[in-house]
Design a protein around this motif. Structure first.
Motif, short mmCIF file in Angstrom:
data_model
loop_
_atom_site.label_atom_id
_atom_site.label_comp_id
_atom_site.label_asym_id
_atom_site.label_seq_id
_atom_site.Cartn_x
_atom_site.Cartn_y
_atom_site.Cartn_z
N MET A 1 0.81 -1.36 -0.16
CA MET A 1 -0.12 0.09 0.06
C MET A 1 0.96 1.25 0.04
N LYS A 2 0.64 2.21 -0.76
CA LYS A 2 1.33 3.15 -1.07
C LYS A 2 1.17 4.50 -0.08
N SER A 3 -0.07 4.61 0.27
CA SER A 3 -0.16 5.61 1.31
C SER A 3 -1.39 5.06 2.51
N ASP A 4 -1.34 5.86 3.64
CA ASP A 4 -2.39 5.59 4.54
C ASP A 4 -3.18 7.18 4.82
N ARG A 5 -4.26 7.10 4.64
CA ARG A 5 -5.21 8.27 4.75
C ARG A 5 -6.29 8.37 6.01
N ASP A 6 -6.31 9.56 6.59
CA ASP A 6 -7.42 9.51 7.44
C ASP A 6 -8.82 10.02 6.91
N HIS A 7 -9.75 9.29 6.58
CA HIS A 7 -11.06 9.81 6.13
C HIS A 7 -11.97 10.37 6.80
N ARG A 8 -11.59 10.32 8.12
CA ARG A 8 -12.69 10.73 8.96
C ARG A 8 -12.90 12.28 9.12
N SER A 9 -11.84 12.84 8.82
CA SER A 9 -11.95 14.34 9.04
C SER A 9 -11.65 15.24 7.71
N GLY A 10 -11.99 14.75 6.65
CA GLY A 10 -11.87 15.40 5.43
C GLY A 10 -12.88 16.41 5.18
N GLY A 11 -12.43 17.21 3.87
CA GLY A 11 -13.55 18.40 3.67
C GLY A 11 -12.78 19.49 3.63
N ALA A 12 -13.51 20.35 2.78
CA ALA A 12 -12.63 21.75 2.36
C ALA A 12 -12.47 22.56 3.70
N GLY A 13 -11.28 23.08 3.63
CA GLY A 13 -10.81 23.87 4.91
C GLY A 13 -10.30 23.03 6.06
N THR A 14 -10.45 21.92 5.97
CA THR A 14 -9.71 21.12 7.17
C THR A 14 -8.14 20.95 6.99
N ASP A 15 -7.74 21.40 8.25
CA ASP A 15 -6.13 21.30 8.34
C ASP A 15 -5.52 20.01 7.85
N ARG A 16 -4.37 19.81 7.32
CA ARG A 16 -3.94 18.74 6.98
C ARG A 16 -2.14 18.76 7.40
N VAL A 17 -1.94 17.52 7.93
CA VAL A 17 -0.67 17.07 8.06
C VAL A 17 -0.23 15.89 7.27
N LEU A 18 0.73 16.13 6.58
CA LEU A 18 1.15 15.13 5.60
C LEU A 18 2.58 14.55 5.96
N PHE A 19 2.56 13.29 6.01
CA PHE A 19 3.89 12.47 6.77
C PHE A 19 4.41 11.78 5.14
N ILE A 20 5.48 12.17 4.73
CA ILE A 20 6.07 11.74 3.63
C ILE A 20 7.33 10.74 3.75
N GLY A 21 7.14 9.61 3.59
CA GLY A 21 7.96 8.54 3.87
C GLY A 21 7.15 7.10 3.89
N SER A 22 8.04 6.04 3.92
CA SER A 22 7.47 4.81 4.09
C SER A 22 6.67 4.39 5.51
N ALA A 23 6.02 3.42 5.33
CA ALA A 23 5.10 2.87 6.57
C ALA A 23 6.40 2.44 7.74
N LEU A 24 7.22 2.22 7.38
CA LEU A 24 8.44 1.78 8.37
C LEU A 24 8.78 3.27 9.13
N ALA A 25 8.97 4.05 8.30
CA ALA A 25 9.34 5.51 9.08
C ALA A 25 8.27 6.02 9.71
N PHE A 26 7.21 5.99 9.21
CA PHE A 26 5.66 6.64 9.77
C PHE A 26 4.56 5.39 9.96
N PRO A 27 4.86 4.69 10.94
CA PRO A 27 3.88 3.29 10.99
C PRO A 27 2.54 3.85 11.33
N GLU A 28 1.55 3.34 11.24
CA GLU A 28 0.17 3.55 11.81
C GLU A 28 0.13 4.09 13.06
#
Length: 235
Positions: free
Chosen positions: A1-28
């Motif tokens: 899997m190439k990415s993990d996303r949080d679908h619970r709080s999406g929507g226009a204007g929602t603040d986002r934090v993006l982690f760029i790296g493997s699941a090993l670097a940034f585990p769930e």
């Protein structure tokens, strides 16, 4: 899997934090921790910055956290992130200080990467969350393990001031000034409108930078290094 996303709080204007790296670097477990601490913030992980851009994640991005594996191409990725995500804070997450320290030294020497921030992934969970909270608020915090080995070397541009004193951030000087005035952590927190834990974190980092082991020694250092006449109180 190439990415993990949080679908619970999406929507226009929602603040986002993006982690760029493997699941090993940034585990769930790391992503869940951030979601729990920052309610209402959408947290996503992508293997590359290009994937984040292709996924349409440019809007309302508050922070982009890059794995240390990107240091070789960091200048290009940093510029791409800044141009794509506007005012988002770009942060280098590191486990290996020997990788992050040369990046910090380049930045302090004026060799690009302006505005890049740093977060040590090997910190205790409570400290790590506090650092992340500071960075999300736009604070500039330099982890002590990046600056301490060369803070006393006046040949390093930006690592020390003209007198050879360690370089403290503006906020650290504010905190240290209030410590020197005899204020306790709770009072300092109220004066600066931050949490008491954040004050403790600042004190921990600044004491490491100036090479002292307690508040009294820190206050003495402040008074002896030409700061006693500085403007009083937080800016």
């Amino acid at each position: 899997m190439k990415s993990d996303r949080d679908h619970r709080s999406g929507g226009a204007g929602t603040d986002r934090v993006l982690f760029i790296g493997s699941a090993l670097a940034f585990p769930e477990v790391t992503l869940r921790l951030v979601r729990a601490e920052f309610e209402g913030v959408e947290v996503s992980r992508f293997d590359t910055i290009e994937q984040a851009i292709d996924a349409g994640q440019a809007a309302s991005v508050r922070m982009v956290v890059l794995d240390q594996k990107f240091t070789e191409d960091l200048a290009d990725i940093h510029d791409l992130a800044r141009s794509t995500f506007g005012n988002a804070h770009v942060v280098l997450a590191y486990d290996d200080v020997s990788i992050a320290r040369p990046v910090f030294q380049r930045q302090q020497a004026g060799m690009g990467l302006s505005g890049l921030r740093f977060i040590p992934m090997h910190s205790a969970v409570g400290s790590w969350i506090s650092i992340l909270r500071l960075l999300m608020a736009g604070e500039v915090l330099v982890p002590g393990d990046l600056i301490q080995p060369f803070a006393m070397n006046d040949s390093m541009n930006g690592a020390a001031d003209a007198s050879g004193n360690p370089s403290l951030t503006r906020r650290e000087i504010e905190v240290l000034r209030l410590v020197a005035q005899g204020h306790r952590n709770k009072t300092i927190a109220a004066m600066l409108d931050v949490s008491e834990h954040t004050v403790k974190l600042h004190i921990h980092h600044l004491m490491r930078k100036i090479g002292v082991g307690n508040r009294t020694a820190a206050a003495n250092w402040f008074m002896q290094n030409g700061h006693a006449g500085d403007e009083e109180g937080p800016a």
